[in-house]
Design an enzyme around this catalytic site. Sequence first.
Site, PDB file in Angstrom:
ATOM      1  N   HIS A 133      51.455  61.510  29.839  1.00 18.25           N
ATOM      2  CA  HIS A 133      51.026  61.619  28.435  1.00 18.25           C
ATOM      3  C   HIS A 133      50.936  60.222  27.834  1.00 18.25           C
ATOM      4  O   HIS A 133      51.649  59.305  28.252  1.00 18.25           O
ATOM      5  CB  HIS A 133      51.981  62.500  27.619  1.00 18.25           C
ATOM      6  CG  HIS A 133      53.413  62.071  27.690  1.00 18.25           C
ATOM      7  ND1 HIS A 133      54.222  62.343  28.767  1.00 18.25           N
ATOM      8  CD2 HIS A 133      54.179  61.355  26.826  1.00 18.25           C
ATOM      9  CE1 HIS A 133      55.427  61.845  28.563  1.00 18.25           C
ATOM     10  NE2 HIS A 133      55.419  61.231  27.392  1.00 18.25           N
TER      11      HIS A 133
ATOM     12  N   HIS B  37      51.194  58.294  24.154  1.00 19.14           N
ATOM     13  CA  HIS B  37      51.554  58.391  22.739  1.00 19.14           C
ATOM     14  C   HIS B  37      50.491  57.667  21.916  1.00 19.14           C
ATOM     15  O   HIS B  37      50.119  56.530  22.248  1.00 19.14           O
ATOM     16  CB  HIS B  37      52.898  57.695  22.465  1.00 19.14           C
ATOM     17  CG  HIS B  37      54.076  58.335  23.130  1.00 19.14           C
ATOM     18  ND1 HIS B  37      54.936  59.166  22.464  1.00 19.14           N
ATOM     19  CD2 HIS B  37      54.535  58.259  24.410  1.00 19.14           C
ATOM     20  CE1 HIS B  37      55.886  59.581  23.298  1.00 19.14           C
ATOM     21  NE2 HIS B  37      55.664  59.036  24.495  1.00 19.14           N
TER      22      HIS B  37
HETATM   23  P1  AMP Z   1      58.335  60.156  26.734  1.00 22.65           P
HETATM   24  O1  AMP Z   1      59.691  59.673  26.310  1.00 22.65           O
HETATM   25  O2  AMP Z   1      57.285  59.100  26.773  1.00 22.65           O
HETATM   26  O3  AMP Z   1      58.407  60.965  28.027  1.00 22.65           O
HETATM   27  O4  AMP Z   1      57.870  61.144  25.584  1.00 22.65           O
HETATM   28  C1  AMP Z   1      58.107  62.505  25.575  1.00 22.65           C
HETATM   29  C2  AMP Z   1      57.833  62.949  24.174  1.00 22.65           C
HETATM   30  O5  AMP Z   1      57.678  64.356  24.160  1.00 22.65           O
HETATM   31  C3  AMP Z   1      58.964  62.619  23.182  1.00 22.65           C
HETATM   32  O6  AMP Z   1      58.472  61.731  22.182  1.00 22.65           O
HETATM   33  C4  AMP Z   1      59.350  63.980  22.610  1.00 22.65           C
HETATM   34  O7  AMP Z   1      59.630  63.935  21.227  1.00 22.65           O
HETATM   35  C5  AMP Z   1      58.128  64.819  22.902  1.00 22.65           C
HETATM   36  N1  AMP Z   1      58.385  66.233  23.019  1.00 22.65           N
HETATM   37  C6  AMP Z   1      59.348  66.841  23.763  1.00 22.65           C
HETATM   38  N2  AMP Z   1      59.274  68.168  23.614  1.00 22.65           N
HETATM   39  C7  AMP Z   1      58.239  68.413  22.768  1.00 22.65           C
HETATM   40  C8  AMP Z   1      57.658  69.606  22.229  1.00 22.65           C
HETATM   41  N3  AMP Z   1      58.135  70.816  22.527  1.00 22.65           N
HETATM   42  N4  AMP Z   1      56.604  69.488  21.398  1.00 22.65           N
HETATM   43  C9  AMP Z   1      56.124  68.251  21.087  1.00 22.65           C
HETATM   44  N5  AMP Z   1      56.617  67.111  21.567  1.00 22.65           N
HETATM   45  C10 AMP Z   1      57.665  67.179  22.394  1.00 22.65           C
END
Ligand code: AMP
Length: 131
Positions: free
Chosen positions: A97, A99
Amino acid sequence: MCIFCDIIDHKIPSSVVYEDDQVLAILDISQVTRGHTIVMPKHHTPNVVEADDETVRTVFAAAAKVARFLKEKTGCAGVNLLNNCGEAAGQTVDHLHVHVIPRYGESDAIQVAFNPSEPQDLAEVLASIKG
Ligand code: AMP
Ligand code: ZN
């Protein structure tokens, strides 16, 4: 089990910012800034270095599209595109993903700082990387 695959399969609700056949972009549940969005491929792939080139192209092109959209709709001053690859880099969800983080000024709850290390011999660094 992958939480993003569950979101893509509509098993877990999400706030969809953009969607097409290949990608889904949703509001991050932890809004670093207003409009903070994550862009992911609709098929599972763990991270940017293990993904195939076509997936990388598609996801980053969609992230740029989402950045344009957020800039237009939020009036933000700038946007950070950030990909965490691997636990050591802060990746917590092992589904690729990007951001997309709108920036509104110095009051943002995010700081991206490139603090230089000690001066490096670039020729030595390059030789050590390339062998
Ligand atoms: P990363 O740390 O780059 O793996 O980012 C994962 C992101 O996913 C974090 O910023 C979380 O806040 C986000 N996240 C986790 N669960 C959910 C969810 N159910 N809906 C939306 N975002 C989520
Ligand atoms: Zn997944």
